[in-house]
Scaffold this active site. Structure first.
Site, short mmCIF file in Angstrom:
data_model
loop_
_atom_site.label_atom_id
_atom_site.label_comp_id
_atom_site.label_asym_id
_atom_site.label_seq_id
_atom_site.Cartn_x
_atom_site.Cartn_y
_atom_site.Cartn_z
N GLU A 191 0.84 -1.19 0.00
CA GLU A 191 0.00 0.00 0.00
C GLU A 191 0.88 1.23 0.00
O GLU A 191 1.82 1.32 0.79
CB GLU A 191 -0.91 -0.02 1.24
CG GLU A 191 -1.87 1.13 1.25
CD GLU A 191 -2.99 0.96 2.26
OE1 GLU A 191 -3.07 -0.10 2.91
OE2 GLU A 191 -3.78 1.91 2.40
N ASP A 222 11.58 12.36 -6.08
CA ASP A 222 11.38 11.55 -4.87
C ASP A 222 12.30 10.33 -4.89
O ASP A 222 11.88 9.20 -4.60
CB ASP A 222 9.92 11.11 -4.72
CG ASP A 222 9.59 10.79 -3.26
OD1 ASP A 222 10.39 11.15 -2.37
OD2 ASP A 222 8.54 10.16 -3.02
N TYR A 246 -1.08 6.84 -2.23
CA TYR A 246 -2.29 7.09 -3.02
C TYR A 246 -2.80 5.87 -3.77
O TYR A 246 -3.69 5.99 -4.59
CB TYR A 246 -2.04 8.27 -3.98
CG TYR A 246 -1.22 7.96 -5.20
CD1 TYR A 246 -1.84 7.77 -6.44
CD2 TYR A 246 0.16 7.84 -5.14
CE1 TYR A 246 -1.09 7.46 -7.55
CE2 TYR A 246 0.91 7.55 -6.25
CZ TYR A 246 0.27 7.36 -7.45
OH TYR A 246 1.01 7.06 -8.57
N LYS A 251 -1.72 -1.32 -9.87
CA LYS A 251 -1.74 -0.24 -8.87
C LYS A 251 -3.09 0.47 -8.96
O LYS A 251 -3.37 1.16 -9.94
CB LYS A 251 -0.59 0.73 -9.19
CG LYS A 251 -0.30 1.73 -8.13
CD LYS A 251 1.06 2.39 -8.41
CE LYS A 251 1.41 3.42 -7.39
NZ LYS A 251 2.77 3.93 -7.56
P1 AMP Z 1 3.83 2.54 -4.08
O1 AMP Z 1 2.46 3.10 -3.99
O2 AMP Z 1 4.41 2.64 -5.46
O3 AMP Z 1 4.76 3.09 -3.02
O4 AMP Z 1 3.70 0.96 -3.78
C1 AMP Z 1 3.34 0.45 -2.51
C2 AMP Z 1 3.99 -0.92 -2.28
O5 AMP Z 1 3.52 -1.85 -3.25
C3 AMP Z 1 5.51 -0.92 -2.46
O6 AMP Z 1 6.18 -0.61 -1.27
C4 AMP Z 1 5.79 -2.34 -2.92
O7 AMP Z 1 5.86 -3.20 -1.80
C5 AMP Z 1 4.56 -2.72 -3.70
N1 AMP Z 1 4.77 -2.50 -5.12
C6 AMP Z 1 4.61 -1.35 -5.80
N2 AMP Z 1 4.87 -1.50 -7.11
C7 AMP Z 1 5.23 -2.80 -7.26
C8 AMP Z 1 5.65 -3.57 -8.39
N3 AMP Z 1 5.73 -3.03 -9.60
N4 AMP Z 1 5.94 -4.87 -8.19
C9 AMP Z 1 5.85 -5.41 -6.96
N5 AMP Z 1 5.48 -4.73 -5.86
C10 AMP Z 1 5.17 -3.44 -5.99
#
Ligand code: AMP
Length: 414
Positions: A82, A201, A85, A104
């Protein structure tokens, strides 16, 4: 580079090349502009209202149809994580379940009346434009029920660099591994800057790791293009610990140098395995920068005293010399320390650029960078390490706080 979202590629397999398929009917016109310019429809100079309405309803139907088709291509599985956003789920291509993706799903943000979270808009806009082995691939975009946006991203199963840095019990790595990871990060940021995109970032948590060990820059939620040098930008970007002095002092005109400072701090953190300059507030961050690097003055940074926040800068600490950096980061060798010092130049104009970084001698000195397949991997298979592991001892809530701050303050980031 950018491909019209209306040209749906025959995605029975996932492509690494940039062919983002999406009906994008909910995306603001500045993002969906490729749709208008490349769908071949001649623009009428005089339009009959009824004909316009009919055309609009036809194109809406078409957009809905394409959206449904796109959505049906993917199946969604367990939650992976998570973010500020979005929730991220594991998914796969129905036509080939071996092809995994990360979906996502953007959280509905009621504060945005048009329903579009600015982070999501930025992420789609920039990822559509950037195709590089060290930048996460955006495969597709579709909307699900309640107009929720879903970004279909390359699945990166090996966690992120922060997990490796923090797992001091299980993960051992050395100078050759650091050089390999830094090479991948530097190439990613070089490519962003060549394409006039600031990431804004960069931090270990946003450097995700692919199954083959390749590091990929992710989370373009704060990115923006910087092709117009006269347009003021917000200073409240970049997670505090990685934020450069010019932003902390309130600069509204800045360049790729802001990302380079963050890259330097990632390098420092890879060596000492804890964030190098971890302030508890923005004021404290500036103080810690003065202690770690030196106090900015007109001598070492002409013009700095004119920045809005300069009045708060206190006592003068002389610029740190090479010996100081060698004592802390000596494992990088003389060239590595030289590169680090050049990324941490207080004056952004004197800071090394990504292009110059790639030409630095450090890459050619021993040890050679580790091959990506030989790089250390996180323990515990594909299981995600706990949130606690992601936090620095004694500063339990800082990162979480900065994420909240980011949501509150950076929503209107320009
Ligand atoms: P983010 O909103 O991009 O910070 O994603 C939240 C969490 O989801 C991250 O800390 C990862 O653990 C996981 N995550 C995000 N993108 C990916 C991806 N492309 N592949 C695998 N896990 C992901």
């Amino acid at each position: 580079m950018a491909v019209s979202p209306l040209i749906v590629p025959p995605t029975s397999t996932l492509q690494n090349g940039r062919a983002v398929s999406s009906p994008l009917k909910n995306i603001p016109s500045n993002i969906a502009s490729a749709q208008a310019s490349s769908n071949g429809t001649p623009v009428a100079t005089q339009v009959v209202p009824n004909a316009t309405a009919a055309a609009q309803s036809t194109s809406l139907d078409l957009a809905e149809q394409l959206n449904e088709e796109e959505k049906r291509k993917y199946a969604k599985g367990k939650k992976l994580g998570e973010g500020t956003y979005a929730n991220v789920y594991l998914g796969f291509l129905r036509s080939d379940p071996n092809q995994l993706v990360a979906i996502k799903k953007i959280k509905i943000q009621k504060e945005f009346t048009d329903g579009m979270a600015p982070d999501a808009v930025r992420e789609i806009k920039h990822l559509q434009e950037l195709s590089h082995p060290n930048i996460i691939t955006l495969h597709s975009v579709f909307s699900s029920k309640d107009q929720n946006l879903n970004l279909v991203l390359e699945y990166l199963p090996r966690g992120d660099l922060e997990m490796l840095i923090r797992d001091t019990e299980n993960i051992r790595y050395g100078a050759a591994d650091i050089k390999a990871w830094m090479g991948m990060l530097t190439r990613a940021i070089w490519f962003c800057h060549e394409n006039f995109v600031l990431h804004r970032d960069i931090k270990p948590n946003n450097l995700l790791i692919a199954a083959d060990g390749e590091v990929k820059l992710a989370d373009f939620g704060l990115a923006r293009s910087f092709s117009d040098p006269y347009k003021p930008m917000t200073a409240t970007v970049i997670t505090r610990w990685y934020r450069p002095p010019e932003l902390l002092l309130g600069a509204r005109h800045y360049s790729g140098a802001v990302d380079i400072w963050s890259v330097g701090l990632v390098l420092a953190e890879l060596v000492i395995r804890t964030p190098y300059i971890a302030g508890e507030s923005d004021v404290n961050q500036t103080e810690l920068i003065c202690q770690a690097v030196g106090t900015p003055t007109e001598d070492n940074w002409p013009g700095v005293t004119k920045l809005a926040g300069y009045a708060a800068v206190k006592e003068g600490i002389p610029l740190r010399g090479r010996d100081h950096y060698m004592s802390l980061f000596g494992t990088l060798g003389v060239e590595g320390v030289d590169l680090l010092m050049k990324t941490l130049s207080l004056d952004p104009k004197k800071r090394i650029t990504a292009r110059e970084m790639l030409k630095h001698d450090w890459w050619h000195k021993d040890p050679r960078p580790t091959r990506k397949q030989d790089l250390p991997k996180k323990s515990g298979g594909q299981a995600k390490l706990t949130e606690d592991l992601k936090r620095r001892p004694g500063m339990v809530d800082d990162d979480r706080g900065s994420k909240v701050a980011r949501k509150l303050d950076f929503g209107a980031a320009k």
